[in-house]
Design a protein around this motif. Structure first.
Motif, PDB file in Angstrom:
ATOM      1  N   TYR A  66       7.218  58.634  79.877  1.00  0.00           N
ATOM      2  CA  TYR A  66       8.000  59.675  79.184  1.00  0.00           C
ATOM      3  C   TYR A  66       8.286  59.319  77.722  1.00  0.00           C
ATOM      4  CZ  TYR A  66      11.538  56.357  80.801  1.00  0.00           C
ATOM      5  OH  TYR A  66      12.227  55.208  81.076  1.00  0.00           O
ATOM      6  N   ARG A  71       1.754  46.541  75.487  1.00  0.00           N
ATOM      7  CA  ARG A  71       0.532  45.896  75.975  1.00  0.00           C
ATOM      8  C   ARG A  71       0.477  45.777  77.489  1.00  0.00           C
ATOM      9  NH1 ARG A  71       1.784  44.363  71.450  1.00  0.00           N
ATOM     10  NH2 ARG A  71       0.254  44.004  69.799  1.00  0.00           N
ATOM     11  N   VAL A  72       1.646  45.680  78.111  1.00  0.00           N
ATOM     12  CA  VAL A  72       1.709  45.409  79.541  1.00  0.00           C
ATOM     13  C   VAL A  72       2.131  46.701  80.227  1.00  0.00           C
ATOM     14  CG1 VAL A  72       2.763  43.900  81.263  1.00  0.00           C
ATOM     15  CG2 VAL A  72       2.466  43.095  78.917  1.00  0.00           C
ATOM     16  N   ALA A 127       4.063  49.303  82.418  1.00  0.00           N
ATOM     17  CA  ALA A 127       5.523  49.375  82.572  1.00  0.00           C
ATOM     18  C   ALA A 127       6.050  48.324  83.539  1.00  0.00           C
ATOM     19  CB  ALA A 127       5.921  50.757  83.063  1.00  0.00           C
ATOM     20  N   GLY A 128       6.991  47.578  83.113  1.00  0.00           N
ATOM     21  CA  GLY A 128       7.631  46.626  84.000  1.00  0.00           C
ATOM     22  C   GLY A 128       7.771  45.253  83.403  1.00  0.00           C
ATOM     23  N   PRO A 129       6.722  44.434  83.444  1.00  0.00           N
ATOM     24  CA  PRO A 129       6.855  43.073  82.933  1.00  0.00           C
ATOM     25  C   PRO A 129       7.331  43.072  81.488  1.00  0.00           C
ATOM     26  CG  PRO A 129       4.810  43.308  84.150  1.00  0.00           C
ATOM     27  CD  PRO A 129       5.394  44.684  83.998  1.00  0.00           C
ATOM     28  N   PRO A 130       8.235  42.196  81.156  1.00  0.00           N
ATOM     29  CA  PRO A 130       8.839  42.205  79.821  1.00  0.00           C
ATOM     30  C   PRO A 130       7.892  41.742  78.722  1.00  0.00           C
ATOM     31  CG  PRO A 130       9.665  40.348  81.104  1.00  0.00           C
ATOM     32  CD  PRO A 130       8.809  41.167  82.029  1.00  0.00           C
ATOM     33  N   GLU A 131       8.041  42.361  77.557  1.00  0.00           N
ATOM     34  CA  GLU A 131       7.399  41.876  76.340  1.00  0.00           C
ATOM     35  C   GLU A 131       8.489  41.339  75.407  1.00  0.00           C
ATOM     36  OE1 GLU A 131       3.715  44.029  75.012  1.00  0.00           O
ATOM     37  OE2 GLU A 131       4.748  45.674  75.981  1.00  0.00           O
ATOM     38  N   PRO A 169      14.828  43.803  74.823  1.00  0.00           N
ATOM     39  CA  PRO A 169      14.134  44.687  73.888  1.00  0.00           C
ATOM     40  C   PRO A 169      13.387  45.834  74.552  1.00  0.00           C
ATOM     41  CG  PRO A 169      12.908  42.640  74.150  1.00  0.00           C
ATOM     42  CD  PRO A 169      14.209  42.469  74.890  1.00  0.00           C
ATOM     43  N   TYR A 214       9.069  46.313  67.630  1.00  0.00           N
ATOM     44  CA  TYR A 214       9.376  46.506  69.060  1.00  0.00           C
ATOM     45  C   TYR A 214       9.102  47.952  69.455  1.00  0.00           C
ATOM     46  CZ  TYR A 214      11.753  41.972  69.501  1.00  0.00           C
ATOM     47  OH  TYR A 214      12.040  40.634  69.560  1.00  0.00           O
ATOM     48  N   SER A 264      14.555  47.953  76.621  1.00  0.00           N
ATOM     49  CA  SER A 264      15.443  49.043  76.993  1.00  0.00           C
ATOM     50  C   SER A 264      15.964  49.761  75.762  1.00  0.00           C
ATOM     51  CB  SER A 264      16.670  48.505  77.761  1.00  0.00           C
ATOM     52  OG  SER A 264      16.332  48.229  79.090  1.00  0.00           O
ATOM     53  N   ARG A 268      12.786  52.900  79.222  1.00  0.00           N
ATOM     54  CA  ARG A 268      12.163  51.588  79.422  1.00  0.00           C
ATOM     55  C   ARG A 268      10.759  51.522  78.822  1.00  0.00           C
ATOM     56  NH1 ARG A 268      14.347  47.080  80.425  1.00  0.00           N
ATOM     57  NH2 ARG A 268      12.696  46.424  81.828  1.00  0.00           N
ATOM     58  N   ALA A 269      10.494  50.405  78.187  1.00  0.00           N
ATOM     59  CA  ALA A 269       9.193  50.202  77.544  1.00  0.00           C
ATOM     60  C   ALA A 269       8.047  50.493  78.504  1.00  0.00           C
ATOM     61  CB  ALA A 269       9.087  48.772  77.024  1.00  0.00           C
ATOM     62  N   ASP A 277      18.530  55.145  80.452  1.00  0.00           N
ATOM     63  CA  ASP A 277      17.956  53.847  80.130  1.00  0.00           C
ATOM     64  C   ASP A 277      16.444  54.020  79.987  1.00  0.00           C
ATOM     65  OD1 ASP A 277      17.444  51.127  79.921  1.00  0.00           O
ATOM     66  OD2 ASP A 277      17.621  50.754  82.066  1.00  0.00           O
ATOM     67  N   ALA A 323       7.083  53.261  79.808  1.00  0.00           N
ATOM     68  CA  ALA A 323       7.196  54.420  80.694  1.00  0.00           C
ATOM     69  C   ALA A 323       6.485  55.627  80.090  1.00  0.00           C
ATOM     70  CB  ALA A 323       8.662  54.745  80.958  1.00  0.00           C
TER      71      ALA A 323
END
Lengths: 377, 377, 377, 377
Positions: A299, A309-310, A312-316, A278, A136, A280, A294-295, A292, A297
């Motif tokens: 930073y 792969r996606v 920032a935003g849509p969940p993996e 996952p 992850y 966060s 986030r995947a 928080d 991002a």
């Protein structure tokens, strides 16, 4: 190599097939999908494999593939069959020089695990333990933050894996395909899924994130009425560098769903991650608001960003995590094929597989005795 | 057909490639990946495609593929290029009889959309609008529960799509690849991403879940200083069957990440879903505790269970949602190839594509005038 | 009695004053607010108390109040001073026949605790241990559901209390008022806040909800560099009826805030509650969606509904929880004043206070030795 | 004054009594608790009030208290009765010089509201609108952050108040005490609870946090079958300084519980708060991880810290929020009694009460017409 890497598969593990297909860098070339040859053929047909690359046994597959010319035969083998198959299949593969991705636990007992590790090292083949959770991206972020000393010296780790999948009796219930999991002779004597399965998942996650090693354990492994295997493991941990911790895993938690979660606390800060969300990572520095992360991002650390792969935003999810392991493995394998050696790869190896079994043995031994602490051998 | 379906791709959309690869039923056969032929070739090489199946323009691809024998040429085409390319590429594909999966918005304006829909219907080719969100298994669960009248008559729907992706000025920022999104001549005159992109996502989600149709809109679309496109759309909705609602979408929400969320309230119950935690569906019946339905659980509807890949627990995400769309599309296509016709498919079609553009036009018209309500044409 | 009950206070505890004032059934009548008489007077003045009811020492208060006529003197005394004051103040109060509400831990060691309990029992005065957490309405709901066998036989309890309040060194930091907490001679020899404070909170919560008793403990209590008191306690639990569990408490968790949380798992279902969202109780039955029980909802048990002040919705918090304890105590006291005896009250008593000290002693003893399990005496 | 302030109460509002009792600075001195004198007496008896301070009507109370000597009579009056009582009771109180805390909505229509405001201003008495939500410490933190320009210029506000309390028909249901709420002649002609109650709560919260003013509204207020009052209000907002927004409130959201929530988005950052978790404030700055500000933490603004009672961690709730309003009111009143005047107080006043009614009228007018925007008069 200017083509997809070719994977052979021992066992029938759709999640491994999906994870390898995701990035378009690996293709399924052959398989021994079942101990029942007709079932194996049927799976191969559904996967549009040519019949001559579908085998009735892993032994047959290893022998036949090894006989194919280098440009045609499989480049590596994934072993995702019942645990008692891991040892002979992995030994056979390694002896023929095939790189291996092997599901956890590595083997059914520590002796086999050590024997396998010795052969792997002698042969020099690439060997990955299929520990999905370290794939992850936010787990990688956590590991990177520990490396950068963002939490200060680690004091404490709590890792838990509550699960309710087997909270009703599997022995009498409809999960037929997984019946072997509750048969000690197949899943490993003296150890059940809550310990050798999700328990070692938790161990590996804790060690991967903290970069520490569990040295001693003190444990309780209750056996509930009517069960053959250990459902629960509650373990106090002593890690190196003066850190302490708790690890617990349970298959008897009604209603929980692969609730793997980790919290790490250092002198200057803390972090928390759970598989249910996952993407966060909760990070706290003393006297500052919790953050928080986030995947995806910008930073994040390089290692976290590389495994997203996606945008920032849509969940993996879990498939992507396992795909990250395969991406690292494929990169290492291509490098090795090109230049002959590999630097430290970003996946767990046969060594962690041995540690998993050592942990299982130490916990079982400790929980049956009156001595407080047992050292992991 | 006893083989993988062959996809051609217009544009360079990794998420579509990953979604199609996931289930092992579709393979990438060819592509026109860029309006720059050398870039297209480079992408094709990275994907291990033979050079003669990588094209410099979509026109070239359509012509060349159509000239191949049936057993070799692509079986369908995915169009995932800038919006202004959708219309000519889709028209070309449909005219040659290629089934199409097309990204949203369908076209840059309603006139084109209607023209395309007319041709699609006349030709009878399969045509899917790539609305990923309706592919999430728990969105399908929501839709199933509405069909089963579990909420009673729908009173109210609130759907929102806050996003911060463009909250700093894209025109001057580093998202070069997406620069076309802020160019009205390419993304669609008079409409920007917050409306024609995520705004129509929200519309489709609302209509998919509630099985109702938006009939009238009353809207405000603020334009913030220095921006060329509409960042926000706030819309009051009148739906059929006496339902009411609110839809809003914004690209200017600093810090939000594709925060698509929907809440539906009926006389007897409510439900809520959000993309950030896509494996959960919150369901409330009057005078009862709220329930947390979880992806993969045995108590779900058939349609929800059919669209889950991982046994209950490990999270799935956006790639799997899009893969669900492709799975439905592939099933429909195989059926059509086998028996010549298809029953009502479980994906959005060119009709929803037209509705999306009609919504955009109604919102823009309403927000510029003094009349309270505008009917969707 | 047709008037408010009169409370005397030893120590300066605003949260106790707020909790008692909330329902309008108790009034503050007098106090010995500080070991510094001038500070005590100052507090009394801020509270608008008459100067002759503000005392310099608890001894003076007990003597003077006992000398007042029954209709005027305090009806009970709340002891919320540093731990070393609990024993003499409580003994003095009980010996003069004053009912007591005493903060936890009951005393600084088990010997004192047992001596106090013996006197309380001989005298027959009402005695409550101020365990706020058992006052939350959803904790009472959890306890009621266990009583009604809604979870089946309890298998497992995990209770945790991460806290970061002392994660920087209190000894050198600005919490002057609480300096006594880190002085072993005042807080209790060999035990620090993470164990005797929040550790016993966790114990009481676990026993209150499950209606089980911890019988044996196996523990680790790390001491971090530069600290005088135990910051962490990690404890494996064996409870009666074959249940097992884990309890941990830590004052060294940077960034955590009184994160008390409990999860209980039975054969047929599970529940989870945490102090951060005290109005929710998560309940899961096997093969059913998790449910979110909410404070004040009509479907709750009588005991949960009786302890809610605000109609369903607006949140209640810690002050209301403590007020629930006082409401139960006041009801019991009025009953006793009216009819001379009380049936089983819904608050913890001196017996739980003794259990808390027994737990502390067992944990400290176990963590210093090599024996696996230590029985709570 | 060196004593508690004396409150008189019109209506029977336990939450106001609890909020005023909490801090020990206000005492209930008298009341007209019901329009039924015998019920009023009964309430007074339960509250241990002397019988001669319990009145049958508010008129009687105002006259009798005004006749008492200054040191004995009530210092202010809280009006928490059905809406139609607010105007006459408040006028009577103000005319006799009694400061007032009045529940919302201020009156049943705008004309009365303006008349009352005129009298309040002429008389110079302190007057507070009982808007509880602006009393939460984290709402004050949000307001402070906007003042310090931490979000940059405000672009967008979304405030919502979903509630399911009346989702079944109150007219035929057991909430007898609140029957007046569904009687337009008592609750206000042409407006129901979802608009004049929770709708104005949402308005006040939005204006309090953003420091902006709603200038124009465009609204829809559906009336569901069998209902007498407006259940829902969906409102597009134009605020000053170029900001836009959405406000919606609904009493028909099955299963929701006073779900008041606000999101504010500025050019540089965003914040979000909801009543269900009132001790948290989510703050996002562009390109930074979201932060979770927590009540009581040392990094908060002075105004937020001043309104916290419990050291960081244990939750506070709605009663504490209302108590914060009373604390500000009491401070202002003591100052006024001491020095004759008051600087800008930190509570809503009669002016916001008038704004609430102006909002209600504008929304009702707009929702019945065909004009897009209606200006708040």
């Amino acid at each position: 190599v200017e083509r997809k890497l070719r994977m052979g598969m021992v066992g029938d593990a759709p999640i491994h097939r999906m994870a390898t297909a995701l990035d378009g860098k690996i293709e399924l070339a052959c398989g021994a999908f079942s101990s029942d040859p007709s079932r194996s053929l049927e799976v191969g047909r559904e996967l549009f494999l040519p019949a001559d690359r579908v085998y009735g046994t892993f032994g047959e597959m290893l022998a036949s593939e090894a006989a194919l010319p280098p440009g045609e035969r499989m480049d590596f083998v994934t072993i995702a069959a019942p645990t008692d198959v891991h040892f002979p299949a992995a030994m056979g593969a390694v002896e023929r020089g095939f790189p291996v991705v092997c599901e956890r636990p590595l083997t059914t007992d520590l002796t086999d695990a050590k024997a396998l590790a010795a052969v792997v090292k002698r042969s020099g083949v690439l060997f990955a333990l299929a520990h999905r959770d370290s794939g992850y991206s936010m787990v990688k972020q956590a590991r990177a933050m520990v490396r950068e000393h963002e939490l200060g010296p680690i004091r404490r780790v709590v890792v838990e894996f509550p699960d309710g999948w087997m909270s009703t009796l599997l022995e009498t219930a409809p999960h037929k395909q997984e019946a072997w999991l509750t048969d000690p002779s197949r899943a490993g004597a003296g150890r059940g899924s809550a310990l050798s399965g999700i328990g070692t998942d938790a161990l590996h996650l804790a060690e991967y994130v903290t970069r520490l090693r569990v040295e001693q354990v003190s444990a309780e492994t209750p056996l509930y009425p009517g069960r053959q295997l250990l459902d629960d493991a509650s373990v106090l941990l002593r890690l190196n560098a003066g850190a302490h911790g708790i690890l617990w895993a349970s298959e008897a938690c009604v209603g929980d769903e692969t609730g793997l979660a980790i919290r790490v606390c250092g002198r200057n800060g803390s972090l928390a991650w759970c598989q249910r969300d996952p993407g966060s990572l909760r990070v706290i520095r003393a006297h500052r608001p919790a953050q928080d992360f986030r995947a995806g991002a910008a930073y994040l650390s390089e290692s976290a960003l590389k495994h997203t792969r996606v945008p920032a935003g849509p969940p993996e999810g879990a498939i992507e995590a396992l795909a990250n392991l395969y991406a690292s493995f494929a990169t290492a394998l291509r490098t090795k094929l090109a230049v002959g050696s590999v630097v430290k790869p970003d996946f767990l190896t046969v060594d962690e597989g041995v540690r998993g079994l050592a942990f299982v043995e130490a916990v079982v031994k400790n929980s049956r005795g009156d001595v407080k602490w047992t050292r992991m051998s």
